[in-house]
Scaffold this motif. Sequence first.
Motif, PDB file in Angstrom:
ATOM      1  N   LYS A  36       0.755  -1.290   0.190  1.00  0.00           N
ATOM      2  CA  LYS A  36      -0.033  -0.001   0.117  1.00  0.00           C
ATOM      3  C   LYS A  36       0.927   1.253  -0.142  1.00  0.00           C
ATOM      4  CE  LYS A  36      -4.190  -1.942   1.949  1.00  0.00           C
ATOM      5  NZ  LYS A  36      -5.241  -1.858   3.093  1.00  0.00           N
ATOM      6  N   THR A  37       1.919   1.244   0.868  1.00  0.00           N
ATOM      7  CA  THR A  37       2.788   2.502   1.031  1.00  0.00           C
ATOM      8  C   THR A  37       4.239   1.979   0.984  1.00  0.00           C
ATOM      9  OG1 THR A  37       2.997   2.390   3.382  1.00  0.00           O
ATOM     10  CG2 THR A  37       1.120   3.742   2.297  1.00  0.00           C
ATOM     11  N   PRO A  38       5.267   2.880   0.717  1.00  0.00           N
ATOM     12  CA  PRO A  38       6.742   2.402   0.889  1.00  0.00           C
ATOM     13  C   PRO A  38       6.941   1.591   2.291  1.00  0.00           C
ATOM     14  CG  PRO A  38       6.555   4.319  -0.079  1.00  0.00           C
ATOM     15  CD  PRO A  38       5.199   4.308   0.540  1.00  0.00           C
ATOM     16  N   ASP A  39       6.307   2.231   3.489  1.00  0.00           N
ATOM     17  CA  ASP A  39       6.647   1.660   4.626  1.00  0.00           C
ATOM     18  C   ASP A  39       5.751   0.300   5.198  1.00  0.00           C
ATOM     19  OD1 ASP A  39       8.423   3.541   4.968  1.00  0.00           O
ATOM     20  OD2 ASP A  39       7.102   5.052   5.674  1.00  0.00           O
ATOM     21  N   SER A  40       4.845   0.124   4.359  1.00  0.00           N
ATOM     22  CA  SER A  40       3.887  -0.976   4.737  1.00  0.00           C
ATOM     23  C   SER A  40       4.537  -2.392   4.220  1.00  0.00           C
ATOM     24  CB  SER A  40       2.388  -0.842   4.219  1.00  0.00           C
ATOM     25  OG  SER A  40       2.429  -0.764   2.798  1.00  0.00           O
ATOM     26  N   PRO A  41       3.895  -3.509   4.980  1.00  0.00           N
ATOM     27  CA  PRO A  41       4.444  -4.767   4.526  1.00  0.00           C
ATOM     28  C   PRO A  41       3.760  -5.094   3.215  1.00  0.00           C
ATOM     29  CG  PRO A  41       2.806  -4.685   6.159  1.00  0.00           C
ATOM     30  CD  PRO A  41       2.984  -3.436   6.083  1.00  0.00           C
ATOM     31  N   PRO A  42       4.427  -5.905   2.265  1.00  0.00           N
ATOM     32  CA  PRO A  42       4.164  -6.410   1.140  1.00  0.00           C
ATOM     33  C   PRO A  42       2.917  -7.129   1.032  1.00  0.00           C
ATOM     34  CG  PRO A  42       6.447  -7.136   1.358  1.00  0.00           C
ATOM     35  CD  PRO A  42       5.896  -6.749   2.619  1.00  0.00           C
ATOM     36  N   LEU A  43       1.920  -6.758   0.091  1.00  0.00           N
ATOM     37  CA  LEU A  43       0.669  -7.498  -0.238  1.00  0.00           C
ATOM     38  C   LEU A  43       1.083  -8.502  -1.083  1.00  0.00           C
ATOM     39  CD1 LEU A  43      -1.488  -4.396  -0.620  1.00  0.00           C
ATOM     40  CD2 LEU A  43      -1.510  -5.709   1.270  1.00  0.00           C
ATOM     41  N   GLY A  44       2.166  -8.749  -1.830  1.00  0.00           N
ATOM     42  CA  GLY A  44       2.343  -9.528  -2.792  1.00  0.00           C
ATOM     43  C   GLY A  44       3.737  -9.293  -3.297  1.00  0.00           C
ATOM     44  N   ILE A  45       3.935 -10.697  -3.714  1.00  0.00           N
ATOM     45  CA  ILE A  45       5.593 -10.568  -4.281  1.00  0.00           C
ATOM     46  C   ILE A  45       5.189 -11.307  -5.882  1.00  0.00           C
ATOM     47  CG2 ILE A  45       7.734 -11.460  -4.348  1.00  0.00           C
ATOM     48  CD1 ILE A  45       7.145 -11.629  -1.190  1.00  0.00           C
ATOM     49  N   ILE A  46       5.824 -10.849  -6.885  1.00  0.00           N
ATOM     50  CA  ILE A  46       5.874 -11.531  -8.160  1.00  0.00           C
ATOM     51  C   ILE A  46       7.355 -11.667  -8.530  1.00  0.00           C
ATOM     52  CG2 ILE A  46       5.510 -11.101 -10.741  1.00  0.00           C
ATOM     53  CD1 ILE A  46       3.595  -8.620  -9.936  1.00  0.00           C
ATOM     54  N   PRO A  47       7.780 -13.082  -8.705  1.00  0.00           N
ATOM     55  CA  PRO A  47       8.963 -13.681  -8.829  1.00  0.00           C
ATOM     56  C   PRO A  47       9.451 -13.390 -10.220  1.00  0.00           C
ATOM     57  CG  PRO A  47       7.324 -15.583  -8.810  1.00  0.00           C
ATOM     58  CD  PRO A  47       6.555 -14.113  -8.508  1.00  0.00           C
ATOM     59  N   LEU A  48      10.334 -12.527 -10.662  1.00  0.00           N
ATOM     60  CA  LEU A  48      10.491 -11.996 -11.881  1.00  0.00           C
ATOM     61  C   LEU A  48      11.299 -13.215 -12.532  1.00  0.00           C
ATOM     62  CD1 LEU A  48      11.292  -8.389 -11.227  1.00  0.00           C
ATOM     63  CD2 LEU A  48       9.260  -9.392 -12.416  1.00  0.00           C
ATOM     64  N   HIS A  49      12.081 -13.908 -11.903  1.00  0.00           N
ATOM     65  CA  HIS A  49      12.917 -14.925 -12.573  1.00  0.00           C
ATOM     66  C   HIS A  49      11.862 -16.200 -13.431  1.00  0.00           C
ATOM     67  CE1 HIS A  49      12.030 -16.991  -8.500  1.00  0.00           C
ATOM     68  NE2 HIS A  49      12.526 -18.039  -9.073  1.00  0.00           N
ATOM     69  N   LEU A  50      10.882 -16.112 -12.850  1.00  0.00           N
ATOM     70  CA  LEU A  50       9.611 -17.172 -13.546  1.00  0.00           C
ATOM     71  C   LEU A  50       8.796 -16.493 -14.541  1.00  0.00           C
ATOM     72  CD1 LEU A  50       8.441 -18.938 -10.282  1.00  0.00           C
ATOM     73  CD2 LEU A  50      10.123 -19.570 -11.969  1.00  0.00           C
ATOM     74  N   THR A  51       9.083 -15.069 -14.547  1.00  0.00           N
ATOM     75  CA  THR A  51       8.390 -14.237 -15.595  1.00  0.00           C
ATOM     76  C   THR A  51       8.625 -14.584 -16.989  1.00  0.00           C
ATOM     77  OG1 THR A  51       7.992 -12.525 -13.926  1.00  0.00           O
ATOM     78  CG2 THR A  51       7.547 -11.739 -16.174  1.00  0.00           C
ATOM     79  N   THR A  52       7.548 -14.909 -17.836  1.00  0.00           N
ATOM     80  CA  THR A  52       7.816 -15.083 -19.450  1.00  0.00           C
ATOM     81  C   THR A  52       7.460 -14.024 -20.318  1.00  0.00           C
ATOM     82  OG1 THR A  52       5.540 -16.025 -19.532  1.00  0.00           O
ATOM     83  CG2 THR A  52       7.399 -17.611 -18.875  1.00  0.00           C
ATOM     84  N   GLY A  53       6.840 -12.987 -19.822  1.00  0.00           N
ATOM     85  CA  GLY A  53       6.587 -11.907 -20.386  1.00  0.00           C
ATOM     86  C   GLY A  53       6.309 -10.823 -19.760  1.00  0.00           C
ATOM     87  N   VAL A  54       6.760  -9.350 -20.460  1.00  0.00           N
ATOM     88  CA  VAL A  54       6.346  -8.175 -19.802  1.00  0.00           C
ATOM     89  C   VAL A  54       6.136  -7.374 -21.034  1.00  0.00           C
ATOM     90  CG1 VAL A  54       7.219  -6.056 -18.500  1.00  0.00           C
ATOM     91  CG2 VAL A  54       8.001  -8.611 -17.903  1.00  0.00           C
ATOM     92  N   TYR A  55       4.902  -7.013 -21.330  1.00  0.00           N
ATOM     93  CA  TYR A  55       4.472  -6.240 -22.544  1.00  0.00           C
ATOM     94  C   TYR A  55       3.675  -4.975 -22.336  1.00  0.00           C
ATOM     95  CZ  TYR A  55       4.915 -11.207 -23.651  1.00  0.00           C
ATOM     96  OH  TYR A  55       5.425 -12.433 -23.689  1.00  0.00           O
ATOM     97  N   GLU A  56       3.588  -4.184 -23.449  1.00  0.00           N
ATOM     98  CA  GLU A  56       2.849  -3.179 -23.262  1.00  0.00           C
ATOM     99  C   GLU A  56       1.313  -3.873 -23.700  1.00  0.00           C
ATOM    100  OE1 GLU A  56       3.642  -0.125 -26.221  1.00  0.00           O
ATOM    101  OE2 GLU A  56       5.514   0.416 -25.504  1.00  0.00           O
ATOM    102  N   SER A  57       0.321  -2.826 -23.176  1.00  0.00           N
ATOM    103  CA  SER A  57      -1.066  -3.506 -23.231  1.00  0.00           C
ATOM    104  C   SER A  57      -1.877  -2.361 -23.204  1.00  0.00           C
ATOM    105  CB  SER A  57      -1.280  -4.527 -22.169  1.00  0.00           C
ATOM    106  OG  SER A  57      -2.570  -4.878 -22.229  1.00  0.00           O
ATOM    107  N   ASN A  58      -3.073  -2.810 -24.219  1.00  0.00           N
ATOM    108  CA  ASN A  58      -4.357  -1.931 -24.126  1.00  0.00           C
ATOM    109  C   ASN A  58      -5.288  -2.617 -23.310  1.00  0.00           C
ATOM    110  OD1 ASN A  58      -5.268  -3.505 -25.908  1.00  0.00           O
ATOM    111  ND2 ASN A  58      -5.670  -2.187 -27.541  1.00  0.00           N
ATOM    112  N   TYR A  59      -5.307  -3.261 -22.409  1.00  0.00           N
ATOM    113  CA  TYR A  59      -6.159  -4.039 -21.512  1.00  0.00           C
ATOM    114  C   TYR A  59      -7.156  -3.084 -20.840  1.00  0.00           C
ATOM    115  CZ  TYR A  59      -7.863  -6.973 -17.679  1.00  0.00           C
ATOM    116  OH  TYR A  59      -8.717  -7.696 -16.756  1.00  0.00           O
TER     117      TYR A  59
END
Length: 128
Positions: A36-59
């Motif tokens: 939520k903020t820089p000082d609050s605990p993480p709400l989630g973690i995305i493991p980038l070493h398992l990521t297969t794509g980072v794309y622009e989108s018009n979702y």
Amino acid sequence: MSEITKQGYLTKEGANVMTWKRRWFCIKKQDLFYSKTPDSPPLGIIPLHLTTGVYESNYKLKELVFEIVTPVRTYYIEASSEKERSEWIAALREVVLQSGGKLVEKPKEKVPDENPLEVKPYMIMPLC
């Protein structure tokens, strides 16, 4: 690689309740943390070493969205400017590759070959 590669506020679509919420994102080593903020605990973690794509989108017709594709989920994240989106995509792709991940090309969106509302002669059934 330094401890924190990039950080800042972005807007993320929720997984269960599909609402968009402003979150603090931070790339640390080979993970993308969000809270939520820089000082609050993480709400989630995305493991980038398992990521297969980072794309622009018009979702959902949003112009400044990018997507992070993992085996478990696709994350939709919105930046506040084109420059910010490009910077995040570049930083994320760099960390994915540095951490041994493999990026694949974004699949092309399927475009229908014909008008789905057009009635073809073989579609008309004779009445008995």
